[in-house]
Design a protein around this motif. Structure first.
Motif, short mmCIF file in Angstrom:
data_model
loop_
_atom_site.label_atom_id
_atom_site.label_comp_id
_atom_site.label_asym_id
_atom_site.label_seq_id
_atom_site.Cartn_x
_atom_site.Cartn_y
_atom_site.Cartn_z
N ARG A 200 31.67 83.90 62.93
CA ARG A 200 32.08 83.89 64.32
C ARG A 200 33.20 82.88 64.61
O ARG A 200 34.15 83.21 65.35
CB ARG A 200 30.86 83.62 65.20
CG ARG A 200 31.13 83.61 66.71
CD ARG A 200 31.95 84.80 67.17
NE ARG A 200 31.40 86.09 66.74
CZ ARG A 200 32.05 87.23 66.81
NH1 ARG A 200 33.30 87.24 67.29
NH2 ARG A 200 31.49 88.34 66.41
N PRO A 201 33.19 81.64 64.09
CA PRO A 201 34.31 80.74 64.38
C PRO A 201 35.66 81.30 63.91
O PRO A 201 36.67 81.14 64.59
CB PRO A 201 33.94 79.46 63.60
CG PRO A 201 32.45 79.51 63.52
CD PRO A 201 32.10 80.96 63.35
N ASP B 63 36.61 84.18 66.32
CA ASP B 63 37.05 83.66 67.62
C ASP B 63 38.49 83.16 67.53
O ASP B 63 39.31 83.39 68.45
CB ASP B 63 36.12 82.53 68.08
CG ASP B 63 34.75 83.05 68.52
OD1 ASP B 63 34.62 84.27 68.74
OD2 ASP B 63 33.82 82.23 68.62
N ALA B 64 38.81 82.46 66.44
CA ALA B 64 40.18 81.97 66.25
C ALA B 64 41.14 83.15 66.09
O ALA B 64 42.26 83.13 66.60
CB ALA B 64 40.25 81.05 65.04
N TYR B 65 40.69 84.16 65.38
CA TYR B 65 41.52 85.36 65.17
C TYR B 65 41.79 86.08 66.49
O TYR B 65 42.92 86.49 66.78
CB TYR B 65 40.79 86.28 64.20
CG TYR B 65 41.48 87.59 63.89
CD1 TYR B 65 42.77 87.63 63.39
CD2 TYR B 65 40.80 88.80 64.07
CE1 TYR B 65 43.39 88.83 63.09
CE2 TYR B 65 41.42 90.00 63.77
CZ TYR B 65 42.70 90.01 63.27
OH TYR B 65 43.31 91.21 62.98
N ASP B 66 40.76 86.19 67.32
CA ASP B 66 40.92 86.87 68.61
C ASP B 66 41.87 86.09 69.53
O ASP B 66 42.63 86.68 70.29
CB ASP B 66 39.56 87.04 69.28
CG ASP B 66 39.65 87.81 70.59
OD1 ASP B 66 40.06 88.99 70.55
OD2 ASP B 66 39.34 87.24 71.64
N ALA B 67 41.82 84.76 69.43
CA ALA B 67 42.71 83.96 70.26
C ALA B 67 44.17 84.16 69.85
O ALA B 67 45.06 84.15 70.69
CB ALA B 67 42.34 82.48 70.15
#
Length: 296
Positions: free
Chosen positions: A106-107, A110-114
């Motif tokens: 998940r971390p 989340d960074a990828y989605d940002a």
């Protein structure tokens, strides 16, 4: 001035060495010399002072480097923004994982989605009996697999997870009372056989064929899925090493997960088919490189 000539000039201005510049840009040294001479003829002024011992920028060369570096940086930022926008555009990325590994990622996601909003990452479950089948068959764009992976048609990307191993045993097993296990204990028990479709070198990275003292580790019966492994362990037919993610997200009745302090760390990496070009996957690999592996 063409973009490639700008790259050559800026790299030479940094390295001040024709050989290192050629090696860094994967071109011939003659190509570097040709590009410099071409621009010097065009501008009518020397950009570098060259001797047999050294290469130095002239005052004009220093000023040109400052001006071109700004242009080069702005162009790189513009291309990066354009690529980020293209990566998102409603694309789906299918990521093969074992069990609950997706939760630990998940971390990274989340960074990828940002960085690349709009990509829908969907998890598919893989198993140890056929770790590469979904990649080769198109069922997943990338799999998260323990290393090493040595397949000529697959690319090994950045490591995304690192963690220790646990040994799954029946709660009635003598090791369960001891509370921990070692690699030597495997020789006194049977471990799961993943079957003929899993390469031996890859299986052995999780379940070695011999203990550190050289004792053979017996294998069998065959299990093709994670749940089949747990069923065999719970019935007392075998024990089996697993990534510690298994202990974090599972508490099946009749099974204990024991730490294995002497087992080396496992490293899990993104693996994908070498040939197809997938911008969303390249972006995920780039994000993983920036973030570094997640410690379990």
């Amino acid at each position: 001035m063409e973009l490639r000539d700008i790259e050559i000039f800026l790299t030479l201005a940094e390295e001040l060495h024709f050989g290192r510049t050629a090696e860094r840009l994967h071109v011939s040294q003659a190509r570097v010399s040709q590009a410099v001479r071409k621009q010097e003829r065009r501008l009518g002024v020397a950009l570098f002072e060259r001797t047999s011992r050294s290469v130095r920028l002239t005052p004009v060369g220093r000023r040109l480097r400052e001006d071109l570096q700004q242009v080069h940086d702005l162009l790189g930022e513009a291309l990066a923004r354009a690529e980020a926008a293209g990566v998102g555009a409603g694309k789906t990325l299918r990521l093969g994982v074992f069990g609950h590994a997706g939760h630990e990622l998940r971390p990274l996601l989340d960074a990828y989605d940002a960085r690349h909003p709009g990509v829908d990452v969907q998890f598919t479950e893989i198993n140890g009996s056929d770790p590469f089948g979904s990649l080769r068959g198109g069922g997943s764009d990338a799999n998260v697999l323990w290393l090493p992976v040595r397949e000529p048609d697959l690319t090994v990307g950045p490591t995304v997870l690192t963690g220790r191993r646990v040994l799954a045993v029946s709660t009635n097993h003598p090791l369960a009372e001891r509370g921990s296990a070692s690699l030597e204990d495997l020789a006194d028990n049977r471990v799961v056989d993943f079957g003929p479709d899993a390469p031996e070198y890859w299986v052995a990275a999780m379940v070695p064929t011999h203990t550190p003292l050289g004792r053979r580790i017996p294998r069998g019966p065959i299990a093709r899925t994670f749940h089949e492994i747990l069923s065999l362990v719970a019935s007392g037919q075998c024990v089996h090493p697993l990534g510690e993610i298994a202990a974090r997200y599972n508490s099946p009745p009749g099974i204990a997960f024991l730490p294995m302090p002497d087992a080396p760390l496992l490293h899990w990496a993104l693996v994908w088919r070498t040939t197809p070009d997938n911008s969303a996957l390249r972006a995920l690999a780039g994000t993983a490189m920036e973030c570094g592996p997640i410690q379990l």
